[in-house]
Each structure stands twice: as structure tokens, then as C-alpha cells.
Scaffold this motif. Structure first.
Motif, PDB file in Angstrom:
ATOM      1  N   LEU A 290       0.829  -1.217   0.000  1.00 17.98           N
ATOM      2  CA  LEU A 290       0.000   0.000   0.000  1.00 17.98           C
ATOM      3  C   LEU A 290       0.855   1.255   0.000  1.00 17.98           C
ATOM      4  O   LEU A 290       0.473   2.296  -0.586  1.00 17.98           O
ATOM      5  CB  LEU A 290      -0.924  -0.022   1.219  1.00 17.98           C
ATOM      6  CG  LEU A 290      -2.022  -1.109   1.179  1.00 17.98           C
ATOM      7  CD1 LEU A 290      -2.771  -1.176   2.509  1.00 17.98           C
ATOM      8  CD2 LEU A 290      -3.009  -0.841   0.037  1.00 17.98           C
ATOM      9  N   ALA A 291       2.025   1.195   0.662  1.00 15.18           N
ATOM     10  CA  ALA A 291       2.928   2.354   0.665  1.00 15.18           C
ATOM     11  C   ALA A 291       3.434   2.650  -0.751  1.00 15.18           C
ATOM     12  O   ALA A 291       3.534   3.818  -1.173  1.00 15.18           O
ATOM     13  CB  ALA A 291       4.099   2.102   1.598  1.00 15.18           C
TER      14      ALA A 291
ATOM     15  N   TRP B 236      -4.063   8.750  -1.541  1.00 16.87           N
ATOM     16  CA  TRP B 236      -4.842   7.544  -1.347  1.00 16.87           C
ATOM     17  C   TRP B 236      -5.968   7.401  -2.361  1.00 16.87           C
ATOM     18  O   TRP B 236      -6.854   6.566  -2.203  1.00 16.87           O
ATOM     19  CB  TRP B 236      -5.464   7.533   0.058  1.00 16.87           C
ATOM     20  CG  TRP B 236      -4.447   7.346   1.167  1.00 16.87           C
ATOM     21  CD1 TRP B 236      -4.135   8.234   2.116  1.00 16.87           C
ATOM     22  CD2 TRP B 236      -3.639   6.184   1.361  1.00 16.87           C
ATOM     23  NE1 TRP B 236      -3.159   7.743   2.933  1.00 16.87           N
ATOM     24  CE2 TRP B 236      -2.833   6.438   2.485  1.00 16.87           C
ATOM     25  CE3 TRP B 236      -3.475   4.968   0.686  1.00 16.87           C
ATOM     26  CZ2 TRP B 236      -1.901   5.542   2.954  1.00 16.87           C
ATOM     27  CZ3 TRP B 236      -2.557   4.077   1.190  1.00 16.87           C
ATOM     28  CH2 TRP B 236      -1.772   4.341   2.308  1.00 16.87           C
ATOM     29  N   GLY B 237      -5.917   8.105  -3.438  1.00 20.68           N
ATOM     30  CA  GLY B 237      -6.934   7.956  -4.467  1.00 20.68           C
ATOM     31  C   GLY B 237      -6.858   6.591  -5.136  1.00 20.68           C
ATOM     32  O   GLY B 237      -5.771   6.065  -5.360  1.00 20.68           O
ATOM     33  N   ALA B 238      -7.971   6.015  -5.472  1.00 14.58           N
ATOM     34  CA  ALA B 238      -8.080   4.712  -6.148  1.00 14.58           C
ATOM     35  C   ALA B 238      -7.490   3.569  -5.341  1.00 14.58           C
ATOM     36  O   ALA B 238      -7.188   2.506  -5.891  1.00 14.58           O
ATOM     37  CB  ALA B 238      -7.420   4.778  -7.530  1.00 14.58           C
TER      38      ALA B 238
ATOM     39  N   VAL C  83      -9.982   5.888   4.568  1.00 12.30           N
ATOM     40  CA  VAL C  83      -9.983   6.226   3.135  1.00 12.30           C
ATOM     41  C   VAL C  83     -10.346   5.036   2.272  1.00 12.30           C
ATOM     42  O   VAL C  83     -10.637   5.199   1.077  1.00 12.30           O
ATOM     43  CB  VAL C  83      -8.606   6.793   2.712  1.00 12.30           C
ATOM     44  CG1 VAL C  83      -8.332   8.112   3.441  1.00 12.30           C
ATOM     45  CG2 VAL C  83      -7.488   5.773   2.998  1.00 12.30           C
ATOM     46  N   ALA C  84     -10.300   3.806   2.859  1.00  4.52           N
ATOM     47  CA  ALA C  84     -10.661   2.620   2.081  1.00  4.52           C
ATOM     48  C   ALA C  84     -11.146   1.548   3.026  1.00  4.52           C
ATOM     49  O   ALA C  84     -10.621   1.378   4.136  1.00  4.52           O
ATOM     50  CB  ALA C  84      -9.467   2.118   1.275  1.00  4.52           C
ATOM     51  N   ASP C  85     -12.184   0.797   2.599  1.00  6.19           N
ATOM     52  CA  ASP C  85     -12.769  -0.263   3.420  1.00  6.19           C
ATOM     53  C   ASP C  85     -13.190  -1.371   2.488  1.00  6.19           C
ATOM     54  O   ASP C  85     -13.962  -1.149   1.543  1.00  6.19           O
ATOM     55  CB  ASP C  85     -13.964   0.288   4.202  1.00  6.19           C
ATOM     56  CG  ASP C  85     -14.613  -0.771   5.104  1.00  6.19           C
ATOM     57  OD1 ASP C  85     -14.128  -1.932   5.114  1.00  6.19           O
ATOM     58  OD2 ASP C  85     -15.585  -0.443   5.792  1.00  6.19           O
ATOM     59  N   SER C  86     -12.658  -2.591   2.740  1.00  2.00           N
ATOM     60  CA  SER C  86     -12.975  -3.697   1.830  1.00  2.00           C
ATOM     61  C   SER C  86     -14.466  -4.007   1.828  1.00  2.00           C
ATOM     62  O   SER C  86     -14.984  -4.601   0.881  1.00  2.00           O
ATOM     63  CB  SER C  86     -12.184  -4.951   2.225  1.00  2.00           C
ATOM     64  OG  SER C  86     -12.515  -5.350   3.535  1.00  2.00           O
ATOM     65  N   GLU C  87     -15.186  -3.611   2.874  1.00  2.00           N
ATOM     66  CA  GLU C  87     -16.630  -3.795   2.919  1.00  2.00           C
ATOM     67  C   GLU C  87     -17.364  -2.519   2.502  1.00  2.00           C
ATOM     68  O   GLU C  87     -18.600  -2.484   2.522  1.00  2.00           O
ATOM     69  CB  GLU C  87     -17.051  -4.214   4.329  1.00  2.00           C
ATOM     70  CG  GLU C  87     -16.520  -5.598   4.724  1.00  2.00           C
ATOM     71  CD  GLU C  87     -17.047  -6.059   6.073  1.00  2.00           C
ATOM     72  OE1 GLU C  87     -17.860  -5.310   6.669  1.00  2.00           O
ATOM     73  OE2 GLU C  87     -16.673  -7.172   6.504  1.00  2.00           O
TER      74      GLU C  87
END
Length: 445
Positions: free
Chosen positions: A55-56, A65-67, A93-97
């Protein structure tokens, strides 16, 4: 069946083993499950750190953290966990659910946050949240572990039971032998003995049983000897009396002074035997009437020596007395202790040949005065020495009154000394003589 010690011991130990194994299995299973669950919740730091590196790199490439949502969903599919990424300020900024985007991540999960670093500075945090229900692979792993624990516990329990069976047999077999021997003894077999196979408590018990059996056998033999000896000692004077009286009745002899003397001698012998038996019985029962008072040992010895002076002189013996007058007073019944000395001196005179020597000595030893009677007689064989204080025991089995009377003198002496709290013992060498010693308590000052 429940009266069997072997069965009760086995059932008790098996119950203890089953309880211990069951508790161990349950505790181990719960502990294993809990530790595995905590490990999963902590996220497995090595693979999760790789996700943070991935992710880094994505952050570096996009300069933000876009896309990142698509990449987070892909990681969630690979790991089977819920994956959440928050920026440096803790905003999701992101959640798998796809449920918490834009909200704060602070305090939502117990799992530790994995820091995401780019360009040498923290740019966000990765949360790997395990599902509420374990996955099938995890369930299979836990089932395998629990089965292993259960099988191991059952195997350990089986081994323990086998060991217990062996040990119980080793422990109880000597007890069974002791029980069988005791039952035989109950039926009158005093010759029974049990083997002593060890030096532990069971071995000591077997040794004590054998010693008890030997003592009982000896006492039984002494009892039989007592009956036989009393019958023998009574038979001779009674036979003589009967013979004399029948002869007088039939007119075969006339009752003159010599006959009267013979009859008197036989009745005195009977009277002495009965008196000795009565006195010995009283002493053994602890019913002797002792008139104790402080007395001087040399006075008791002097009276006894004077009474035996004519016997010593007629046999040509030398009698020496070494009893200091300044010995401490002793707390005794002087008549009873005089009787002890008379019995010992009488034996010494009887068993010392003409020209021999007899010594009487006394010494103070702490709270006791020890009196010794030593002779230069024939001595006592070692095999007879332990029994010389038994009733009717005589080294000379011929039972001649010229070689030891009826065998009650030393038995009475022993009982009289012990009634005063003292001890009596003998030492002897065949051909050199014997020494009899006894102790008397010093009177309180």
C-alpha cells in the motif's frame, strides 16, 4: 468384590487419572483455541507488514490515497479478512466492505494498527480485522489440534493405568502374602514366615511380622516347656511322697525320724517350687509388694555373704567383696534385692569348681549403682546365654537339682530387678566363668 483393596485402590487411582487427564485436555484445548484466536486477531505481523509495504508503494505512485479502494478490496479477498486503510489523521480512506469510508478509525477495533510509511514519514494505518466467525481452515486447524490433545490425553491415561496396574501389583502382592501368613498363624501355624523383598515400609512390615511370629513361636514353646517342666518338677517329690506313704500304709517300713526327715524335705521342695511360681507370677503381673526405702548396698551384700559363708568354705572357694561403703544410697526393697543376690551367688557357688573364685563388686554410675557377681566357673555356651533368664530354662537338660535347681532363680531375679526399674544381664565365656550384672536406682537426695 468391593472389599478387595486391590480393586478399590485401582478404581480410586483410575478416577484420579481420568479427572486429571480430562481437566488437562479441557484446559489445553481452551488455551490453544484462545491463543490461536488472539494470534489471528493480532494479524500475523509478517504477511500483514507486506500488505503495508504494498500500500505504501501504491501511495507513492499515486501521491495519495486515491483509487486505493480497489487494492484494499483485493487484499481482503486474498486474506479473507476485512481490510481498512486510514490516513495519517485516522480518517478511513478505504474499506474492503465499503461501509466506513470517511469516518474515524479511532477505537473501532481491538486489532493493532500497522503503520504505513512512505518517503520516510507515516502516511496512514492498515487494519486487518478477522471475521467474527472462524474460517473453515481455522476451524479445521483447531479441530486437528483438539483431536491431538484428546488422543494424547487418552494415551497418557492408558499408560498411567498400565503403570498403576503394575505398581499396585508390586505394592499389594507383599500385603497379600502377609494376609495369607496371618491367616495361617490364626489357625495355629506359628512356623509361617514371609520373604522380605525390600527395605521400604512393606519390607519393614514383613520383617516386623517375622519377628512377631518368631516371638510367638518362642512363647508358645516356652509355654509348653513350662507345663512340661512344672509337671516334671512336681512329679518327682509327689512320687517320693506317695511311695513313702504307701510303704508306711502297707507296713513295709516304720515311720522313724529318718523317714519323717525325707518326707519333710520333699514337702519343702514342693513348697519352694510353688512359692517360686507364685512369686514369679506376681512379678510378671506387676503385683509385687515392694517396701522400698533408701539403703546402703554394702549392708545388703554383707548380709547375703554371711548367709552363704559356710557353703563357700565347705566347697573351698575364695569369695571377694569389693563394695565401697561410700556408695550412694539406693531406693530398693532390701529383702527383694537380697533375694536377687542370693540367687546369683547360689548359682555362682553351684557352677564354680573347688578352688575357684567369686567376686562381688558394686560401682556408682550416674543415677544407678551397678552390682556384679563374677565367678570362675564352667561358663555358659553362647547359644544358651540369651535364654538364661527364661522360666525353667537350664543349660543342663538333665534336670538334676545338683546342676541348677528348677530353673526359676534367674527368672525371678530378672523380674525383681525390673520391678525396681533396673536391668540385669549376663556375660560368659565357656571355661572361664560368667558375670551377672544388675542396676539399682540411686535414692533421691
Amino acid at each position: 468384590m468391593w472389599n478387595s483393596l486391590r480393586l478399590r485402590l485401582l478404581m480410586a487411582v483410575i478416577l484420579v487419572v481420568l479427572v486429571a487427564v480430562s481437566v488437562t485436555a479441557v484446559v489445553a484445548g481452551r488455551r490453544t483455541t484462545g491463543e490461536f484466536q488472539r494470534y489471528v486477531e493480532r494479524g500475523g505481523p509478517i504477511p500483514f507488514a507486506r500488505y503495508a509495504v504494498f500500500l505504501a508503494r501504491s501511495y507513492d505512485m499515486r501521491q495519495g490515497w486515491g483509487a486505493v479502494q480497489s487494492e484494499v478490496e483485493r487484499i481482503g479477498q486474498i486474506s479473507g479478512m476485512r481490510v481498512v486503510v486510514a490516513d495519517a489523521e485516522g480518517r478511513i480512506v478505504a474499506d474492503s466492505e465499503n461501509a466506513l469510508i470517511g469516518k474515524s478509525a479511532a477505537g473501532r477495533w481491538r486489532v493493532p494498527a500497522i503503520e504505513i510509511t512512505a518517503g520516510g514519514r507515516p502516511v496512514g494505518f492498515l487494519y486487518m480485522i478477522p471475521p467474527t466467525e472462524p474460517r473453515e481452515a481455522e476451524r479445521a486447524f483447531l479441530r486437528a489440534v483438539n483431536r491431538s490433545i484428546l488422543f494424547g490425553a487418552l494415551f497418557a491415561g492408558a499408560v498411567a493405568v498400565l503403570v498403576i496396574l503394575g505398581m499396585s501389583d508390586r505394592i499389594l502382592r507383599p500385603i497379600e502374602r502377609l494376609t495369607a501368613a496371618a491367616q495361617r498363624m490364626e489357625k495355629g501355624d506359628l512356623s509361617v514366615r514371609v520373604p522380605v523383598d525390600s527395605q521400604d515400609e512393606i519390607g519393614k512390615l514383613a520383617h516386623a511380622f517375622n519377628a512377631m511370629a518368631s516371638s510367638l513361636a518362642m512363647q508358645e514353646q516356652l509355654r509348653r516347656n513350662l507345663v512340661s517342666d512344672v509337671a516334671h518338677e512336681l512329679r518327682t517329690p509327689l512320687t517320693n511322697l506317695r511311695g513313702y506313704l504307701e510303704a508306711v500304709r502297707d507296713g513295709l517300713i516304720q515311720p522313724d525320724a529318718g523317714l519323717i526327715d525325707n518326707l519333710y524335705e520333699e514337702t519343702m521342695l514342693l513348697n519352694r517350687l510353688v512359692s517360686d511360681l507364685h512369686e514369679l507370677a506376681q512379678a510378671e503381673a506387676g503385683q509385687l509388694n515392694l517396701v522400698r526405702r533408701p539403703v546402703k548396698v554394702d549392708e545388703i551384700v554383707q548380709r547375703v555373704v554371711e548367709a552363704f559363708g559356710w557353703q563357700v568354705e565347705s566347697k573351698g572357694l575364695t569369695l571377694r567383696v569389693d563394695v565401697p561403703a561410700d556408695l550412694p544410697l539406693v531406693d530398693v526393697d532390701p529383702e527383694r534385692i537380697g533375694q536377687v543376690l542370693r540367687n546369683l551367688l547360689s548359682n555362682a557357688i553351684m557352677h564354680t569348681p573347688a578352688g575357684g573364685e567369686i567376686d562381688i563388686a558394686a560401682r556408682a554410675e550416674g543415677k544407678w549403682v551397678t552390682v556384679a557377681v563374677k565367678d570362675t566357673g564352667e561358663g555358659i555356651p553362647p547359644e544358651h546365654l540369651p535364654f538364661v533368664f527364661d522360666r525353667f530354662y537350664r543349660v543342663d537338660k538333665s534336670r538334676s537339682r545338683l546342676t541348677g535347681g528348677v530353673g526359676l532363680g534367674l527368672a525371678i531375679a530378672k523380674q525383681l530387678v525390673e520391678a525396681h526399674g533396673g536391668e540385669i544381664w549376663a556375660q560368659s565365656t565357656v571355661g572361664q566363668g560368667s558375670i551377672f550384672r544388675f542396676t539399682l536406682p540411686v535414692a533421691a537426695s
